[in-house]
Design an enzyme around this catalytic site. Structure first.
Site, PDB file in Angstrom:
ATOM      1  N   GLY A  34      27.303  33.738  42.827  1.00 26.14           N
ATOM      2  CA  GLY A  34      26.603  33.706  42.160  1.00 26.14           C
ATOM      3  C   GLY A  34      26.668  33.517  40.112  1.00 26.14           C
ATOM      4  N   LEU A  36      27.440  30.950  38.668  1.00 28.87           N
ATOM      5  CA  LEU A  36      27.812  29.170  38.504  1.00 28.87           C
ATOM      6  C   LEU A  36      27.717  28.686  37.344  1.00 28.87           C
ATOM      7  CD1 LEU A  36      25.402  27.943  41.565  1.00 28.87           C
ATOM      8  CD2 LEU A  36      27.718  29.840  41.326  1.00 28.87           C
ATOM      9  N   HIS A  37      28.900  27.943  37.178  1.00 26.06           N
ATOM     10  CA  HIS A  37      29.432  27.614  36.174  1.00 26.06           C
ATOM     11  C   HIS A  37      29.844  26.157  36.863  1.00 26.06           C
ATOM     12  CE1 HIS A  37      33.726  28.900  36.852  1.00 26.06           C
ATOM     13  NE2 HIS A  37      33.162  30.481  37.391  1.00 26.06           N
ATOM     14  N   HIS A  40      31.984  26.279  39.838  1.00 26.99           N
ATOM     15  CA  HIS A  40      31.752  25.834  41.451  1.00 26.99           C
ATOM     16  C   HIS A  40      31.482  24.692  41.526  1.00 26.99           C
ATOM     17  CE1 HIS A  40      31.171  30.723  39.406  1.00 26.99           C
ATOM     18  NE2 HIS A  40      31.728  31.075  41.437  1.00 26.99           N
ATOM     19  N   GLU A 150      40.681  27.556  42.641  1.00 25.50           N
ATOM     20  CA  GLU A 150      43.081  27.765  42.897  1.00 25.50           C
ATOM     21  C   GLU A 150      43.434  28.578  41.621  1.00 25.50           C
ATOM     22  OE1 GLU A 150      44.780  24.517  41.998  1.00 25.50           O
ATOM     23  OE2 GLU A 150      45.363  23.879  44.398  1.00 25.50           O
ATOM     24  N   ASP A 152      41.256  31.479  41.741  1.00 26.70           N
ATOM     25  CA  ASP A 152      42.338  32.924  42.476  1.00 26.70           C
ATOM     26  C   ASP A 152      42.937  32.593  43.020  1.00 26.70           C
ATOM     27  OD1 ASP A 152      39.946  34.847  40.914  1.00 26.70           O
ATOM     28  OD2 ASP A 152      38.542  32.649  42.192  1.00 26.70           O
ATOM     29  N   SER A 187      34.849  31.238  34.327  1.00 27.32           N
ATOM     30  CA  SER A 187      34.908  32.191  34.869  1.00 27.32           C
ATOM     31  C   SER A 187      33.931  32.794  34.731  1.00 27.32           C
ATOM     32  CB  SER A 187      36.161  33.441  34.770  1.00 27.32           C
ATOM     33  OG  SER A 187      35.486  34.259  35.116  1.00 27.32           O
ATOM     34  N   ARG A 189      33.222  36.031  34.278  1.00 25.89           N
ATOM     35  CA  ARG A 189      32.901  37.303  33.923  1.00 25.89           C
ATOM     36  C   ARG A 189      33.236  36.030  32.191  1.00 25.89           C
ATOM     37  NH1 ARG A 189      35.878  39.865  38.663  1.00 25.89           N
ATOM     38  NH2 ARG A 189      34.043  41.209  39.193  1.00 25.89           N
TER      39      ARG A 189
HETATM   40  O1  PAF Z   1      35.445  33.962  44.286  1.00 24.40           O
HETATM   41  C1  PAF Z   1      34.780  34.378  45.114  1.00 24.40           C
HETATM   42  O2  PAF Z   1      33.789  33.818  44.203  1.00 24.40           O
HETATM   43  C2  PAF Z   1      34.452  34.981  46.241  1.00 24.40           C
HETATM   44  O3  PAF Z   1      35.378  36.434  45.896  1.00 24.40           O
HETATM   45  C3  PAF Z   1      34.107  35.058  47.354  1.00 24.40           C
HETATM   46  C4  PAF Z   1      35.004  34.323  47.170  1.00 24.40           C
HETATM   47  C5  PAF Z   1      33.172  33.960  46.749  1.00 24.40           C
HETATM   48  C6  PAF Z   1      34.008  36.238  48.171  1.00 24.40           C
HETATM   49  O4  PAF Z   1      33.441  37.032  48.029  1.00 24.40           O
END
Ligand code: PAF
Length: 291
Positions: A34, A36-37, A40, A150, A152, A187, A189
């Site tokens: 969630g 979301l930006h 996503h 990518e 992460d 992100s 965050r």
């Molecule tokens: O990258 C994320 O947002 C999370 O690590 C994921 C892949 C949804 C798992 O909770």
């Protein structure tokens, strides 16, 4: 704009996926926590290009937060997330109504090699929680393709490895990092950053890309001796601190596939430069290709 199905139970989710499969649809899947930006939403776009139906899930996974991390305060914005996914053309949003872990859950998966070092040195149980939930969600949604950002990069690499090792019938696709107009990697965050933090955060990608170009040899004419990896990384770390970050968890040049740390030139390409720096306790991740 058609409304996506919003499904909260596993029984209904499976019934819908079976129905789609029965009529020859293919399933693309974007798991999220969630908040979301655009990052996503760019993954949703990829899913829509790769499959005829797109499923997104929203689940803040407790297993990937260590005690003292931001699980309780992690931004939860269900209605606005649903609106964004609707506009992005998602067909089904899976929002589990209760915990995905039974009280007596006792199965864990450890991805060695690519799962060692980097993030794991700083968040020792993080990937244990990520692979667990990704495995469970892939088993629930049973998609043909699943898309992970990518940004992460170690997470993406670990998931690819787990899927291969465990014969999970899904194709994993990496989505390019979405950035703001200043190059800051998007992100959830970033919402924690104050104004000064945002200015500092926006320097990170510039320092990272400059260091990557230097390592790849593109700036060789400009900076004599730039091929020395240790020197380049040390210089970039000093720049990151000078930009206002409090500390650096890591800045490493790694092999793009094995994530083995590269310390010597010439190095085998493709390579990737990964960084995590902290501003007032907020961890900012970024990475880019380095040749
Ligand atoms: O990258 C994320 O947002 C999370 O690590 C994921 C892949 C949804 C798992 O909770």
């Amino acid at each position: 704009m058609s409304q996506p199905l919003i499904i909260r139970s596993l029984r209904e989710l499976r019934a819908q996926i079976w129905e789609w499969r029965g009529s020859g649809e293919t399933i693309g899947y974007v798991p999220t926590m969630g908040a979301l930006h655009e990052g996503h939403l760019s993954l949703i776009k990829i899913s829509r290009q790769k499959a005829s139906k797109t499923v997104a899930s929203i689940y803040v996974n407790p297993a990937q937060f260590a005690p003292g991390e931001d699980f309780d305060s992690y931004p939860r914005e269900e209605q606005s997330d649903i609106d964004k996914l609707t506009r992005a053309g998602c067909d089904l949003i899976y929002i589990p109504s209760s915990s995905l872990y039974a009280n007596d859950h006792s199965t864990y998966i450890k991805v060695n090699g690519v799962g060692d070092g980097l993030e794991t040195d700083h968040r020792p149980s993080f990937f244990e929680g990520v692979v667990l939930i990704v495995m469970k969600l892939l088993n629930r949604v049973a998609p043909d393709v699943a898309i992970f950002g990518e940004k992460d990069y170690q997470q993406l690499t670990i998931i690819r490895k787990m899927v291969r090792d465990m014969d999970i019938p899904v194709k994993i696709i990496g989505g390019p990092i979405a950035r703001d107009a200043h190059g800051l990697a998007l992100s959830s965050r970033n919402a924690y950053l104050d104004e000064d933090g945002l200015c500092t955060a926006r320097q990170l990608n510039k320092i990272l890309h400059r260091c990557a170009r230097e390592l790849a040899g593109e700036l060789a004419g400009e900076l004599a001796g730039s091929a020395d990896i240790d020197e380049s990384l040390t210089r970039a770390k000093a720049d990151i601190i000078a930009a206002g970050f409090d500390s650096i968890d890591y800045l490493e040049l790694v092999d793009s596939r094995s994530l083995a740390i590269i310390t010597q030139t010439p190095f085998t390409k493709p390579a990737r430069l990964l960084v995590v720096a902290r501003y007032k306790g907020i961890r900012l991740l970024d990475n880019c290709a380095a040749g």
